[in-house]
Motif scaffolding. Sequence first.
Motif, mmCIF file in Angstrom:
data_model
loop_
_atom_site.group_PDB
_atom_site.id
_atom_site.type_symbol
_atom_site.label_atom_id
_atom_site.label_comp_id
_atom_site.label_asym_id
_atom_site.label_seq_id
_atom_site.Cartn_x
_atom_site.Cartn_y
_atom_site.Cartn_z
ATOM 1 N N ASN A 127 21.645 -16.246 29.328
ATOM 2 C CA ASN A 127 22.009 -15.492 28.123
ATOM 3 C C ASN A 127 21.443 -16.075 26.828
ATOM 4 N N LEU A 128 20.486 -16.982 26.925
ATOM 5 C CA LEU A 128 19.782 -17.496 25.746
ATOM 6 C C LEU A 128 18.304 -17.161 25.909
ATOM 7 N N ASN A 129 17.781 -16.314 25.028
ATOM 8 C CA ASN A 129 16.424 -15.807 25.172
ATOM 9 C C ASN A 129 15.587 -16.141 23.941
ATOM 10 N N PHE A 130 14.378 -16.673 24.183
ATOM 11 C CA PHE A 130 13.403 -16.923 23.117
ATOM 12 C C PHE A 130 12.215 -15.987 23.345
ATOM 13 N N LYS A 131 11.722 -15.427 22.237
ATOM 14 C CA LYS A 131 10.645 -14.441 22.369
ATOM 15 C C LYS A 131 9.667 -14.588 21.213
ATOM 16 N N ILE A 132 8.388 -14.605 21.520
ATOM 17 C CA ILE A 132 7.346 -14.562 20.496
ATOM 18 C C ILE A 132 6.494 -13.331 20.765
ATOM 19 N N GLY A 133 6.040 -12.708 19.686
ATOM 20 C CA GLY A 133 5.271 -11.486 19.866
ATOM 21 C C GLY A 133 4.313 -11.239 18.725
ATOM 22 N N ALA A 134 3.381 -10.354 18.975
ATOM 23 C CA ALA A 134 2.426 -9.926 17.963
ATOM 24 C C ALA A 134 2.347 -8.406 18.011
ATOM 25 N N SER A 135 2.238 -7.788 16.834
ATOM 26 C CA SER A 135 2.184 -6.330 16.793
ATOM 27 C C SER A 135 1.213 -5.868 15.721
ATOM 28 N N TYR A 136 0.747 -4.652 15.906
ATOM 29 C CA TYR A 136 -0.099 -4.001 14.905
ATOM 30 C C TYR A 136 0.373 -2.559 14.819
ATOM 31 N N ARG A 137 0.612 -2.092 13.587
ATOM 32 C CA ARG A 137 1.100 -0.736 13.411
ATOM 33 C C ARG A 137 0.424 -0.055 12.232
ATOM 34 N N THR A 138 0.358 1.252 12.325
ATOM 35 C CA THR A 138 -0.010 2.074 11.176
ATOM 36 C C THR A 138 1.130 3.049 10.920
ATOM 37 N N LEU A 139 1.419 3.244 9.641
ATOM 38 C CA LEU A 139 2.502 4.131 9.224
ATOM 39 C C LEU A 139 1.985 5.134 8.209
ATOM 40 N N GLU A 140 2.349 6.385 8.365
ATOM 41 C CA GLU A 140 2.057 7.407 7.363
ATOM 42 C C GLU A 140 3.079 8.525 7.477
ATOM 43 N N SER A 141 3.270 9.245 6.407
ATOM 44 C CA SER A 141 4.254 10.310 6.410
ATOM 45 C C SER A 141 3.881 11.381 7.427
ATOM 46 N N ALA A 142 4.890 11.891 8.125
ATOM 47 C CA ALA A 142 4.673 12.989 9.062
ATOM 48 C C ALA A 142 4.768 14.338 8.367
ATOM 49 N N SER A 143 5.145 14.322 7.065
ATOM 50 C CA SER A 143 5.274 15.582 6.317
ATOM 51 C C SER A 143 5.011 15.290 4.847
ATOM 52 N N GLN A 144 3.737 15.252 4.474
ATOM 53 C CA GLN A 144 3.352 14.887 3.111
ATOM 54 C C GLN A 144 3.955 15.838 2.066
ATOM 55 N N GLU A 145 4.250 17.072 2.439
ATOM 56 C CA GLU A 145 4.790 18.023 1.479
ATOM 57 C C GLU A 145 6.185 17.635 0.999
ATOM 58 N N THR A 146 6.964 16.961 1.837
ATOM 59 C CA THR A 146 8.358 16.661 1.489
ATOM 60 C C THR A 146 8.636 15.171 1.336
ATOM 61 N N PHE A 147 7.730 14.322 1.829
ATOM 62 C CA PHE A 147 8.035 12.891 1.875
ATOM 63 C C PHE A 147 6.736 12.109 1.964
ATOM 64 N N ASN A 148 6.666 10.987 1.224
ATOM 65 C CA ASN A 148 5.481 10.136 1.359
ATOM 66 C C ASN A 148 5.848 8.668 1.251
ATOM 67 N N LEU A 149 4.969 7.825 1.802
ATOM 68 C CA LEU A 149 5.119 6.375 1.790
ATOM 69 C C LEU A 149 4.130 5.732 0.822
ATOM 70 N N ASP A 150 3.652 6.474 -0.173
ATOM 71 C CA ASP A 150 2.569 6.026 -1.045
ATOM 72 C C ASP A 150 2.921 4.735 -1.788
ATOM 73 N N TYR A 151 1.893 3.926 -2.029
ATOM 74 C CA TYR A 151 2.040 2.721 -2.848
ATOM 75 C C TYR A 151 0.743 2.524 -3.645
ATOM 76 N N TRP A 152 0.863 1.790 -4.748
ATOM 77 C CA TRP A 152 -0.270 1.593 -5.657
ATOM 78 C C TRP A 152 -1.198 0.495 -5.143
ATOM 79 N N VAL A 153 -2.455 0.824 -5.112
ATOM 80 C CA VAL A 153 -3.494 -0.192 -4.868
ATOM 81 C C VAL A 153 -4.010 -0.710 -6.208
ATOM 82 N N ASP A 154 -4.223 0.204 -7.141
ATOM 83 C CA ASP A 154 -4.645 -0.148 -8.514
ATOM 84 C C ASP A 154 -3.987 0.874 -9.443
ATOM 85 N N LYS A 155 -2.842 0.468 -10.002
ATOM 86 C CA LYS A 155 -2.058 1.416 -10.796
ATOM 87 C C LYS A 155 -2.782 1.814 -12.077
ATOM 88 N N GLU A 156 -3.507 0.855 -12.690
ATOM 89 C CA GLU A 156 -4.199 1.137 -13.941
ATOM 90 C C GLU A 156 -5.259 2.218 -13.761
#
Length: 831
Positions: free
Chosen positions: A574-603
Amino acid sequence: MTKKYIFLSFLFSFIFFSGFSQVKISGVVKDENNQTIPFANILFVGSTTGTVSDENGKFYLESNKTYTQIEVSFLGYETKSITIKNREFNLTIVLKEEAAMLEQVFIYSGKVKKKGNPAIAILEKIWAKKRENGIYLFDQYQYNKYEKLEFDMNNIDSAMIKSKLFKGMEFIFEGIDTSNITGKAFLPIFINESVYKSFGKNKDGKRFREDLVANKNSGFENNQNVIAFIKDLYVDYNVYDSYIKIFDKSFVSPISKAAGVSTYNYILADSAFIDNKWCFNILYYPRRKGELTFKGNFWVNDTTFAIKKINMQANKSANINWVKDIYIEQEFEVMNDSVFLLKRDYMMSDFSLNKKDKSKGVYGKRTTMFKDYVFNEKKSETFYNEEINTYDKNIYSKTDNYWRENRQEKLNDNEQGIYKMLDTLATVPKFKRIYNLVSILGSGYIEMNKFDFGDVFSSFGKNDVEGWRLRAGGRTYLGGNEPWRLQGYTAYGFKDDKFKYGFSGKWMLNPKSRFTVGLGNRRDVEQIGVSLTTTNDVMGRSFASSSLFSSGDNSKLTSINLSNFFMSIEPRNNLNFKIGASYRTLESASQETFNLDYWVDKENNIKKSDVSQSELEFTVTYTPNRKTIGYGVERNEVTDTYSTLFLNYSKGIKGLFNSDFDYQKLQLYYRQPVLIGGLGRMFATFEVGKTFGEVPLGLLNVVPGNQSYFTIENTYSLLDYYEFVTDTYASLHVEHNFNGKFFSRIPLFRKLNLREIVGAKAVWGEISDENIALSASNINFEAPSKVYYEYSVGVGNIFKVFRIDFSWRGSYRDVPNANNFAIKGAFGFHF
């Protein structure tokens, strides 16, 4: 296969599935006004064998010895002796009120006075000396234990035997027997035997070790699940404790110092020699209906005041589901004038859909025998820390001669026939079809040749982005104990006209340390932010994006492409140690109603709508007292009543595979169940976490809302998705189920067996100015810096399977579009 599946199997099993005692009698005890007398004492004359009538005055009694008379007694009534035959059923015994006791009967009204009661005086001496009994006297101890687990179909009648359902399986009825507790005809259908060597110590920190030496199993390949299920139901208990835990319920022990006198009536009924020791017999029965109590009697030695024999039968009106009867017997062996040791422990439960006398059901029995006690033979700490391989094949291949020599209690003819009968039954095609149907209902998977199709309960879903969604999947299955497993699925949304998929594989390289490697990939639509504590489980999918029924806007979904690789090890149980690596991409599934946008260069007004992220993580999971079955790469849990401590450290690496952000994240999750004596059970869950570094919405900690119509654990019933967003948080959920403690005292509610539930949830959080400035999403970042909380009251056990919760928002009530009140429900099987 889960605990719910095994339990469901037993509930359905009675749909498709004589003793040789010398004397068997049954009947009812009444008074002269034709009113039944509950808890009357019935005893074979010249013996210590007896029983107590139930709440309706009914009783059953048998013995393998020959007796010709019984004696029936109850407080305020004349004791009556009756001549009986070897087989005499449906007796009606009428007791007359004693003339000298008429006034006392009026005063007692079925209840016994506490003051001056000699039975209570004896109880007080039991409480004073209980620590001097048995193995508590010794620093170290050991003994041999034999355990027999059995399941029987009960209330077998001619109509059932002649049913078309059993055509081709009539041979199973050759082993019908009669219960010595209830008098019902039963058919043994499952048996398991085990031999253990047990060791323990009391001083300098209590320790216990139990080695499985031998096991003999009847039936089908998954019977290890059945064994674990029964063992979890019938956990060890101590009659000297104030409360006895059965089916996760706290029954008041008849020996309870804390609650016994206020819960039970006690009567000093008899005295006699038992194994050359003079003992008192005390009869007890509950003062009130509807509570978690017993009726029965016990024999106690007159000098040591240790229990010699005790039997306990659960109050039939007790608020417990799917169980019609519970019966317990314990016998103790005299070692010397001051030491009594447990010799035999027997428990029987009658599982049934209802509590009517003639309803068919299943007996679950556990018989445990103890012998060869050895004391003060010292064992080191290393000895107690050593883990034994319970999956050694030699344990399961002992000869018939071994079992004849090591059984502490011989099997009767019908029990011996179970092994042969079940082996034959497993080859009957009709039974296989029934068995497979129950398996599908319980596990959600359709068994095929080395492959399971499912989960069938996830085949349909609906949300605002995909519309109606169809899903099909499966997993490899080679018996349940294979060292590797592959699983996958594909899904299609009719509104977005897109296919999704997920697959994973894992391989256990070292069974002893459970060193396992795994990898997988998933491309799907997901509602992120439905849990504060997150993992990179490739095959996981939240309820929010799969629910058939939800309220409000359900379009804030994310398209996720997640790949991961991990290695885990379990150095201790009942004592578990775990190491892992992951790679993910995330984007909105409905840009018309919801977005995950963030600024790369706000100026320069440059922003990005998708996230690419590489991450390393290290997790520690500790689950003390967690019980599992099987020894393959995936094991099944038997119970959910264990503590969970989860620690996670994640490191986002910018630039690795074009990863966007560099950050660190710490998370802690702790869940603790607490049984509070006769007041029910509480679950408390605490979560805390912090993200170091600047990250966009898709990588922040969203306080989990719940826009479904159902009560969902670890979510906030009155919050919408993304109502609160944090990078630092602390959350506490507390829920307490009183198990009908108060409803049982209200006449109008008592028979409904309803259960009271109260809960409270609170969360505090912050969001940094840097993360607010980074976001270009249409989601407004607000954190619960002044503590958001909500509270609820609920009624559970409605029709045994449903609960309803009423929730109120305690803070942030004036924010726009706030949900300040909600009614939600949930289905589930509970005892």
